[in-house]
Design a protein around this motif. Structure first.
Motif, PDB file in Angstrom:
ATOM      1  N   GLY A 203       0.811  -1.218   0.000  1.00  0.00           N
ATOM      2  CA  GLY A 203       0.000   0.000   0.000  1.00  0.00           C
ATOM      3  C   GLY A 203       0.840   1.261   0.000  1.00  0.00           C
ATOM      4  N   ARG A 237      -1.097  -4.179   2.978  1.00  0.00           N
ATOM      5  CA  ARG A 237      -1.762  -2.970   3.489  1.00  0.00           C
ATOM      6  C   ARG A 237      -0.805  -1.975   4.153  1.00  0.00           C
ATOM      7  NH1 ARG A 237      -4.367  -7.364   4.752  1.00  0.00           N
ATOM      8  NH2 ARG A 237      -3.625  -7.353   6.885  1.00  0.00           N
ATOM      9  N   ASP A 239       1.750   1.145   4.202  1.00  0.00           N
ATOM     10  CA  ASP A 239       2.171   2.324   3.453  1.00  0.00           C
ATOM     11  C   ASP A 239       3.694   2.465   3.565  1.00  0.00           C
ATOM     12  OD1 ASP A 239       2.226   4.755   2.023  1.00  0.00           O
ATOM     13  OD2 ASP A 239       0.425   5.511   3.001  1.00  0.00           O
TER      14      ASP A 239
END
Length: 258
Positions: A203, A237, A239
């Motif tokens: 992500g 997921r 970042d």
């Protein structure tokens, strides 16, 4: 060569050193003597050697010497306004390429004057530092292994993605030609069989993971005799961060290949 500001903790000795004009932190296991396997750790955009000290200490407690250099326009080297988008456009690749240009002298000095084991030196970096570490690795064949956190080993692809998502404006053709000369993916024959670990959040909104997927796909044929030496670990997921688990995986990679 100037040295200053050394101190110890319960586990490590930390020293601020200057290597050919590059301010660095040198972190070694407390009480260690003689040559040690050494990790050069490159920080990301807007970071500096001090901000990465905890990660350096974590690595050093496992028996490694860690060198944390300040990149150009970071730390003690004439910092700039990182929040200004124009600064990234102007300076990002200049900083990365400067890290690559300086690396040969940096490595030589680490070996000759700082007890780095010449046969056991690895390189690691986060974000912009991952770009830097990849370039340093491909242009210094004696380095044993590479660990890239949330950066890219495919520079031209990353540049293309940056422009697609609006981080930087359209490129001048001469800029792309220059970048291709240093792009690790364009020099991938120099990587054949050399251990590379890429750890990246799927992500990631700053350096999208697609650029590492492209590199992994194109470099994989070079590792057909030892596929375990090329690894892309995608963290679901996540970042643009480094987790404790990612750092643990990096240490396991060093123990295996450095």
């Amino acid at each position: 060569m100037e040295m200053m500001c050394s101190f110890e903790t319960e586990f490590v000795a930390i020293e601020r050193i200057d290597i050919e004009g590059i301010p660095c932190l040198k972190i070694r296991p407390k009480g260690s003597r003689g040559q040690l396997p050494t990790v050069i750790f490159y920080h990301g955009w807007s970071s500096n050697k001090e901000y990465q000290k905890f990660r350096g200490v974590s690595l050093a407690t496992y028996g490694y010497q860690v060198i944390l250099p300040d990149a150009l326009h970071h730390g003690e080297r004439n910092p700039i306004q990182y929040d200004d988008p124009k600064m990234m456009e102007v300076y990002f690749w200049k900083v990365v390429l400067q890290n690559v240009e300086e690396s040969r002298t940096l490595i030589q000095e680490i070996v000759e004057n700082h007890d780095g084991d010449p046969w056991r030196i690895g390189v690691m970096g986060s974000s912009m530092g991952g770009f830097s570490a990849s370039g340093v690795f491909v242009h210094n064949s004696q380095l044993k292994c590479l660990i890239n956190f949330n950066g890219s080993c495919a520079w031209a692809k990353a540049e293309e993605i940056f422009r697609q998502i609006g981080k930087i404006p359209p490129a001048d053709p001469s800029h792309l030609e220059m970048l291709a000369q240093y792009d690790p993916l364009q020099q991938k024959e120099a990587l054949r069989g050399r251990p590379i670990l890429m750890l990246h959040g799927d992500g990631d909104s700053s350096v999208p993971i697609d650029c590492q997927r492209v590199f992994y796909q194109e470099a994989s044929p070079l590792y057909k005799d030892a596929p375990e030496k090329l690894r892309l670990q995608e963290i679901p997921r996540l970042d643009h961060y480094i987790t404790t688990g990612m750092l643990e995986e990096a240490i396991l990679w060093l123990k295996k290949y450095l």
